[in-house]
Scaffold this motif. Sequence first.
Motif, PDB file in Angstrom:
ATOM      1  N   ALA A  35      -0.951  14.674   2.542  1.00 35.37           N
ATOM      2  CA  ALA A  35       0.454  14.248   2.443  1.00 35.37           C
ATOM      3  C   ALA A  35       0.451  14.381   0.782  1.00 35.37           C
ATOM      4  O   ALA A  35       1.355  14.766   0.263  1.00 35.37           O
ATOM      5  CB  ALA A  35       1.019  13.013   3.054  1.00 35.37           C
ATOM      6  N   MET A  36      -0.558  13.584   0.493  1.00 36.82           N
ATOM      7  CA  MET A  36      -0.263  13.298  -1.008  1.00 36.82           C
ATOM      8  C   MET A  36      -0.947  14.758  -1.856  1.00 36.82           C
ATOM      9  O   MET A  36      -0.151  14.880  -2.986  1.00 36.82           O
ATOM     10  CB  MET A  36      -1.714  12.494  -1.484  1.00 36.82           C
ATOM     11  CG  MET A  36      -1.506  10.826  -1.296  1.00 36.82           C
ATOM     12  SD  MET A  36      -2.417  10.054  -2.240  1.00 36.82           S
ATOM     13  CE  MET A  36      -4.035  10.082  -1.285  1.00 36.82           C
ATOM     14  N   ALA A  37      -1.849  15.595  -1.444  1.00 41.93           N
ATOM     15  CA  ALA A  37      -1.857  16.857  -1.914  1.00 41.93           C
ATOM     16  C   ALA A  37      -0.530  17.727  -1.792  1.00 41.93           C
ATOM     17  O   ALA A  37      -0.456  18.251  -3.006  1.00 41.93           O
ATOM     18  CB  ALA A  37      -2.936  17.593  -1.140  1.00 41.93           C
ATOM     19  N   LEU A  38      -0.080  17.668  -0.661  1.00 38.88           N
ATOM     20  CA  LEU A  38       1.200  18.329  -0.594  1.00 38.88           C
ATOM     21  C   LEU A  38       2.318  18.016  -1.642  1.00 38.88           C
ATOM     22  O   LEU A  38       2.985  18.948  -2.174  1.00 38.88           O
ATOM     23  CB  LEU A  38       1.779  18.322   0.965  1.00 38.88           C
ATOM     24  CG  LEU A  38       1.370  19.208   1.777  1.00 38.88           C
ATOM     25  CD1 LEU A  38       1.684  18.780   3.330  1.00 38.88           C
ATOM     26  CD2 LEU A  38       1.604  20.733   1.636  1.00 38.88           C
ATOM     27  N   ARG A  39       2.775  16.699  -1.597  1.00 41.58           N
ATOM     28  CA  ARG A  39       3.412  16.165  -2.392  1.00 41.58           C
ATOM     29  C   ARG A  39       3.069  16.495  -4.236  1.00 41.58           C
ATOM     30  O   ARG A  39       3.942  16.716  -4.714  1.00 41.58           O
ATOM     31  CB  ARG A  39       3.586  14.540  -2.108  1.00 41.58           C
ATOM     32  CG  ARG A  39       4.395  14.616  -0.938  1.00 41.58           C
ATOM     33  CD  ARG A  39       5.898  15.175  -0.847  1.00 41.58           C
ATOM     34  NE  ARG A  39       6.620  14.267  -1.511  1.00 41.58           N
ATOM     35  CZ  ARG A  39       7.604  14.891  -2.223  1.00 41.58           C
ATOM     36  NH1 ARG A  39       7.779  16.082  -2.582  1.00 41.58           N
ATOM     37  NH2 ARG A  39       8.601  13.996  -2.796  1.00 41.58           N
ATOM     38  N   GLY A  40       1.610  16.176  -4.275  1.00 36.39           N
ATOM     39  CA  GLY A  40       1.417  16.409  -5.630  1.00 36.39           C
ATOM     40  C   GLY A  40       1.470  17.868  -6.030  1.00 36.39           C
ATOM     41  O   GLY A  40       2.234  17.987  -7.242  1.00 36.39           O
ATOM     42  N   PHE A  41       1.244  18.733  -5.421  1.00 42.75           N
ATOM     43  CA  PHE A  41       1.608  20.172  -5.691  1.00 42.75           C
ATOM     44  C   PHE A  41       2.984  20.469  -5.595  1.00 42.75           C
ATOM     45  O   PHE A  41       3.408  21.194  -6.572  1.00 42.75           O
ATOM     46  CB  PHE A  41       0.842  21.064  -4.775  1.00 42.75           C
ATOM     47  CG  PHE A  41      -0.655  21.361  -5.096  1.00 42.75           C
ATOM     48  CD1 PHE A  41      -1.011  21.944  -6.199  1.00 42.75           C
ATOM     49  CD2 PHE A  41      -1.369  20.889  -3.955  1.00 42.75           C
ATOM     50  CE1 PHE A  41      -2.345  22.060  -6.480  1.00 42.75           C
ATOM     51  CE2 PHE A  41      -2.912  21.084  -4.336  1.00 42.75           C
ATOM     52  CZ  PHE A  41      -3.431  21.742  -5.525  1.00 42.75           C
ATOM     53  N   GLU A  42       3.840  19.932  -5.019  1.00 46.05           N
ATOM     54  CA  GLU A  42       5.155  20.243  -4.804  1.00 46.05           C
ATOM     55  C   GLU A  42       5.695  19.564  -6.079  1.00 46.05           C
ATOM     56  O   GLU A  42       6.642  20.262  -6.755  1.00 46.05           O
ATOM     57  CB  GLU A  42       5.764  19.430  -3.843  1.00 46.05           C
ATOM     58  CG  GLU A  42       5.697  20.210  -2.365  1.00 46.05           C
ATOM     59  CD  GLU A  42       6.573  19.432  -1.363  1.00 46.05           C
ATOM     60  OE1 GLU A  42       7.172  20.369  -0.704  1.00 46.05           O
ATOM     61  OE2 GLU A  42       6.858  18.291  -1.298  1.00 46.05           O
ATOM     62  N   TRP A  86       5.318   5.979   8.058  1.00 46.47           N
ATOM     63  CA  TRP A  86       4.883   6.687   9.335  1.00 46.47           C
ATOM     64  C   TRP A  86       4.949   5.557  10.468  1.00 46.47           C
ATOM     65  O   TRP A  86       5.520   5.727  11.635  1.00 46.47           O
ATOM     66  CB  TRP A  86       3.547   7.004   9.211  1.00 46.47           C
ATOM     67  CG  TRP A  86       2.767   7.472  10.499  1.00 46.47           C
ATOM     68  CD1 TRP A  86       2.982   8.836  11.182  1.00 46.47           C
ATOM     69  CD2 TRP A  86       1.825   6.961  11.293  1.00 46.47           C
ATOM     70  NE1 TRP A  86       2.256   8.697  12.379  1.00 46.47           N
ATOM     71  CE2 TRP A  86       1.350   7.593  12.480  1.00 46.47           C
ATOM     72  CE3 TRP A  86       1.033   5.954  10.833  1.00 46.47           C
ATOM     73  CZ2 TRP A  86       0.530   7.224  12.974  1.00 46.47           C
ATOM     74  CZ3 TRP A  86      -0.186   5.314  11.801  1.00 46.47           C
ATOM     75  CH2 TRP A  86      -0.132   6.095  13.007  1.00 46.47           C
ATOM     76  N   ALA A  87       4.601   4.240  10.103  1.00 48.57           N
ATOM     77  CA  ALA A  87       4.514   3.552  11.070  1.00 48.57           C
ATOM     78  C   ALA A  87       5.962   2.850  11.373  1.00 48.57           C
ATOM     79  O   ALA A  87       6.177   2.674  12.830  1.00 48.57           O
ATOM     80  CB  ALA A  87       3.817   1.709  10.607  1.00 48.57           C
ATOM     81  N   ASP A 139      -2.423  11.670   8.491  1.00 55.56           N
ATOM     82  CA  ASP A 139      -3.261  12.250   7.164  1.00 55.56           C
ATOM     83  C   ASP A 139      -2.533  12.085   5.736  1.00 55.56           C
ATOM     84  O   ASP A 139      -1.928  13.070   5.228  1.00 55.56           O
ATOM     85  CB  ASP A 139      -3.642  13.879   7.438  1.00 55.56           C
ATOM     86  CG  ASP A 139      -4.780  14.387   6.602  1.00 55.56           C
ATOM     87  OD1 ASP A 139      -5.180  13.556   5.826  1.00 55.56           O
ATOM     88  OD2 ASP A 139      -5.203  15.379   6.927  1.00 55.56           O
ATOM     89  N   PHE A 140      -2.736  11.182   5.319  1.00 52.46           N
ATOM     90  CA  PHE A 140      -2.171  10.612   4.070  1.00 52.46           C
ATOM     91  C   PHE A 140      -2.619  11.616   2.895  1.00 52.46           C
ATOM     92  O   PHE A 140      -1.996  11.672   1.906  1.00 52.46           O
ATOM     93  CB  PHE A 140      -1.996   9.213   3.706  1.00 52.46           C
ATOM     94  CG  PHE A 140      -3.548   8.590   3.722  1.00 52.46           C
ATOM     95  CD1 PHE A 140      -3.927   8.401   2.449  1.00 52.46           C
ATOM     96  CD2 PHE A 140      -4.107   7.896   4.850  1.00 52.46           C
ATOM     97  CE1 PHE A 140      -5.196   7.871   2.184  1.00 52.46           C
ATOM     98  CE2 PHE A 140      -5.273   7.505   4.772  1.00 52.46           C
ATOM     99  CZ  PHE A 140      -5.789   7.337   3.304  1.00 52.46           C
ATOM    100  N   GLY A 156       0.813  -1.319   0.096  1.00 54.70           N
ATOM    101  CA  GLY A 156      -0.083   0.007   0.025  1.00 54.70           C
ATOM    102  C   GLY A 156       0.864   1.118   0.024  1.00 54.70           C
ATOM    103  O   GLY A 156       1.999   1.155  -0.149  1.00 54.70           O
ATOM    104  N   GLY A 157       0.304   2.449   0.197  1.00 55.82           N
ATOM    105  CA  GLY A 157       0.715   3.648  -0.102  1.00 55.82           C
ATOM    106  C   GLY A 157       2.122   3.724   1.197  1.00 55.82           C
ATOM    107  O   GLY A 157       2.170   3.433   2.184  1.00 55.82           O
TER     108      GLY A 157
END
Length: 341
Positions: A131-138, A76-77, A127-128, A69-70
């Motif tokens: 995290a996805m939104a941040l990394r996508g925009f980055e 994080w784990a 809050d993945f 998975g992601g």
Amino acid sequence: MTSAPALPATLWFTRCPVPTATGIAADRQWLTDEFAPDGITVRSLQDAEPDADREAHFTHALPGLFREGGNVPALWARSRGERTRLIGLTWIEERQVVLVAPGSGIRSADDLRGRRIALPVHRIAIDFWRAMALRGFEGALASAGLGLADTVPVDVPADGHPGQWAAELAALRRGDVDAVYVKGALAVEAARRSGAEVAVELDDLPDRRFRINNGTPRPITVHQDLLDEHPALVDRFLAVLLRAADWAAQSPAEVDRILGAETGAGSEGVAGAYRPGTHLTLHPDLSPERLALLAEQESALRAHGFLPEPVPVSAWADPEPLRRAAALNDAHPQSPLPAAP
């Protein structure tokens, strides 16, 4: 003389609703068939309520669990101290895009300069989605030589909104934000329903570093306890995944069917999210390139505060189970996977 640990009664697996060799093997019942002669039941965390801890998909606090998975929850784990090992990585393009309102005039990553970008806020342990939104925009911004500091981030509370990306797309319709990051099959369908337009197709960017995100690369992890006590079970599990990926490479129509079931999307969503050739990309490896890409993700997630402690990716990875799994399959090339009933 110390006796070997007893075999576990159950092996668990969990995967995200995306293309995975684990999902293929589960659909074809090959994991069940592999371990049934040992008296071991193989169960999906997603299908085992109410007696399964669904949070283990994120925490991996279940020693007998395999997870494909992601990378945000997986990192994080491990960062929190869970004794997991990285035993494989895939890279599967899932159509990552930046959406804008019709008539906005935003047509490229450079046009995001000074614009309001949606960053969802979910009240969950990791809050993945954010995290996805941040990394996508980055990634999109980096392709134009820009960074998050060149935009106006807007927090979008997501609790209470049904469906993936619903809160962000609602904010876009209201005019509260100028751009939303989405990915995958359900995102394709949600964007179509909302009437949003694509401003940036991250999949079209030539440098895959701009597409590093939660699913690129996607890790396969296992608990150290299972690996220590029953390495042969880990090897055999991976061997089934490798054979499932081989089968998928020859079965594009069946893979599309399975993807529809895994993602919960219709045929249009699957076709729009996964380009031709996706069925050829399910094989895991631990190549230096994929490990380096995951290390970049780890560094970015830590910089954004998602990881409490560093995760040295190379030390986390154990290539031996995958090597032994490939050797198992090479030793028995005459044993094809059985057809599912």
